[in-house]
Write a protein that holds these residues in place. Structure first.
Motif, PDB file in Angstrom:
ATOM      1  N   LYS A   9       0.830  -1.199   0.000  1.00  0.00           N
ATOM      2  CA  LYS A   9       0.000   0.000   0.000  1.00  0.00           C
ATOM      3  C   LYS A   9       0.869   1.255   0.000  1.00  0.00           C
ATOM      4  O   LYS A   9       1.986   1.266   0.540  1.00  0.00           O
ATOM      5  CB  LYS A   9      -0.917   0.029   1.217  1.00  0.00           C
ATOM      6  N   VAL A  10       0.324   2.323  -0.580  1.00  0.00           N
ATOM      7  CA  VAL A  10       1.034   3.599  -0.634  1.00  0.00           C
ATOM      8  C   VAL A  10       0.211   4.646   0.107  1.00  0.00           C
ATOM      9  O   VAL A  10      -0.990   4.799  -0.142  1.00  0.00           O
ATOM     10  CB  VAL A  10       1.269   4.041  -2.086  1.00  0.00           C
ATOM     11  N   VAL A  11       0.867   5.346   1.014  1.00  0.00           N
ATOM     12  CA  VAL A  11       0.191   6.315   1.873  1.00  0.00           C
ATOM     13  C   VAL A  11       0.836   7.694   1.707  1.00  0.00           C
ATOM     14  O   VAL A  11       2.050   7.843   1.863  1.00  0.00           O
ATOM     15  CB  VAL A  11       0.268   5.896   3.358  1.00  0.00           C
ATOM     16  N   LEU A  12       0.005   8.676   1.392  1.00  0.00           N
ATOM     17  CA  LEU A  12       0.447  10.074   1.345  1.00  0.00           C
ATOM     18  C   LEU A  12       0.094  10.726   2.671  1.00  0.00           C
ATOM     19  O   LEU A  12      -1.066  10.698   3.094  1.00  0.00           O
ATOM     20  CB  LEU A  12      -0.262  10.803   0.197  1.00  0.00           C
ATOM     21  N   ILE A  13       1.085  11.311   3.331  1.00  0.00           N
ATOM     22  CA  ILE A  13       0.859  11.987   4.610  1.00  0.00           C
ATOM     23  C   ILE A  13       1.360  13.412   4.496  1.00  0.00           C
ATOM     24  O   ILE A  13       2.551  13.639   4.257  1.00  0.00           O
ATOM     25  CB  ILE A  13       1.582  11.288   5.777  1.00  0.00           C
ATOM     26  N   THR A  14       0.463  14.381   4.656  1.00  0.00           N
ATOM     27  CA  THR A  14       0.902  15.774   4.643  1.00  0.00           C
ATOM     28  C   THR A  14       1.320  16.185   6.056  1.00  0.00           C
ATOM     29  O   THR A  14       0.833  15.639   7.046  1.00  0.00           O
ATOM     30  CB  THR A  14      -0.210  16.704   4.130  1.00  0.00           C
ATOM     31  N   GLY A  15       2.223  17.134   6.142  1.00  0.00           N
ATOM     32  CA  GLY A  15       2.744  17.533   7.450  1.00  0.00           C
ATOM     33  C   GLY A  15       3.482  16.397   8.129  1.00  0.00           C
ATOM     34  O   GLY A  15       3.455  16.268   9.358  1.00  0.00           O
TER      35      GLY A  15
END
Length: 321
Positions: A9-15
């Motif tokens: 899985k690929v997770v985008l996390i801002t901050g």
């Protein structure tokens, strides 16, 4: 129960360069997720910028054997958000989860705030969440689903002073989260909110001293009681494909997780309602002892699992264990 894994899985996390976002990134990477560490590297008030924080987290994940890439774009710019998505797709070929965590702070009494304070908070917290959510939403629609976890706050609940700018912006994120959840299941998407109870630079002893008018040293132990790693389990759970929740707000920190919900009671009904009748029945109008949940707030593919989730006439925000 088996470990909740994110292999493939690929997770985008801002901050994700510091504090809560960094903790999320490390936790998810340790469970097999490939991480896009998105962080502009700004100061607490949103000024400046540096690629250092994002790069440091990427290096930390890689050193532990995980996979990660950095993106130093701004969540307040459409082209920046598009670049984040492109980074995920170019680097890993897919995107499964977005955690909207970018945020700034600047507590102050309402009469001392200037309009630009409110604009900056809304730009980062609310519009930043809108832009990222809409970008990944269109991607998830094409790919049969995905998960969005929005970082909300207990700031809008009126439990602290100096929260009008920050809390107002976060209140918008709560509304956006719940409204998106109503549309999400038909696309296989789940949208939930996560409120961290944590000691970071946004709630440092100096910041807390300003808010409460007490010496900074009186808040020194908060970092030991509420470290970021103790708030991340809720965000990790909400990000997992097995999580059945949609339209739910969880608060987590210090070893505790609880739900915050919008509730309604049955209020008072009259064929000829007048202000005087409301005054005479105000105790009944505000009594929340038999209140029920409003909105979706349940399983990913179930609108209402039982009859108790019927509507009513008065709304508030409550927290429950």
């Amino acid at each position: 129960m088996s470990e909740l894994r994110f292999d493939g899985k690929v997770v985008l996390i801002t901050g994700a360069g510091r504090g809560v976002g960094r903790s999320h990134a490390l936790a998810l990477a340790s469970r097999g997720a490939r991480i896009v560490v998105a962080d502009r590297g700004v100061a607490l008030d949103g000024t400046g910028g540096s690629d250092g924080p994002a790069g440091e987290v990427v290096n930390e994940i890689r050193a532990a054997g995980g996979e990660a890439v950095a993106s130093c774009e701004s969540v307040t710019e459409e082209k920046g958000v598009a670049a984040m998505i492109e980074t995920a797709l170019d680097s890993f070929g897919r995107l499964d989860v977005a955690i909207n965590n970018a945020g700034i702070n600047g507590p102050e009494l309402f009469e001392n705030h200037v309009f630009d304070d409110f604009r900056r908070m809304i730009d980062v917290h609310y519009f930043g969440t809108v832009l990222v959510s809409q970008a990944v939403w269109k991607h998830f629609m094409k790919n049969g689903g995905g998960r969005i976890v929005n970082t909300v706050s207990e700031g809008p609940l009126g439990i602290h002073e100096m929260m009008t700018a920050y809390g107002g912006a976060k209140g918008g994120v709560i509304g956006l989260t719940l409204a998106l959840a109503a549309e999400a299941p038909k696309y296989g998407i789940a949208v939930n909110g996560f409120s961290p109870r944590v000691a970071t630079r946004m709630s440092s002893p100096e910041v807390m001293s300003h808010v409460y008018g007490r010496p900074p040293e009186s808040f020194a132990r908060l970092g030991q009681i509420f470290p970021p790693e103790l708030c991340s389990p809720a965000a990790v759970y909400l990000a997992h494909e097995s999580c059945p929740l949609n339209g739910v707000l969880l608060a987590c920190g210090g070893g505790q997780v609880l739900r915050t919900a919008v509730m309604q009671n049955q209020g008072h009904t009259s064929e000829n309602l007048t202000p005087e009748e409301i005054a005479a029945n105000v105790d009944k109008v505000i009594d929340m002892s038999a209140a029920v949940n409003v909105g979706v707030g349940v399983g990913k593919h179930e609108a209402q699992p039982n009859a108790k989730l019927a509507g009513g006439n008065q709304t508030t925000l409550q927290s429950a264990h």
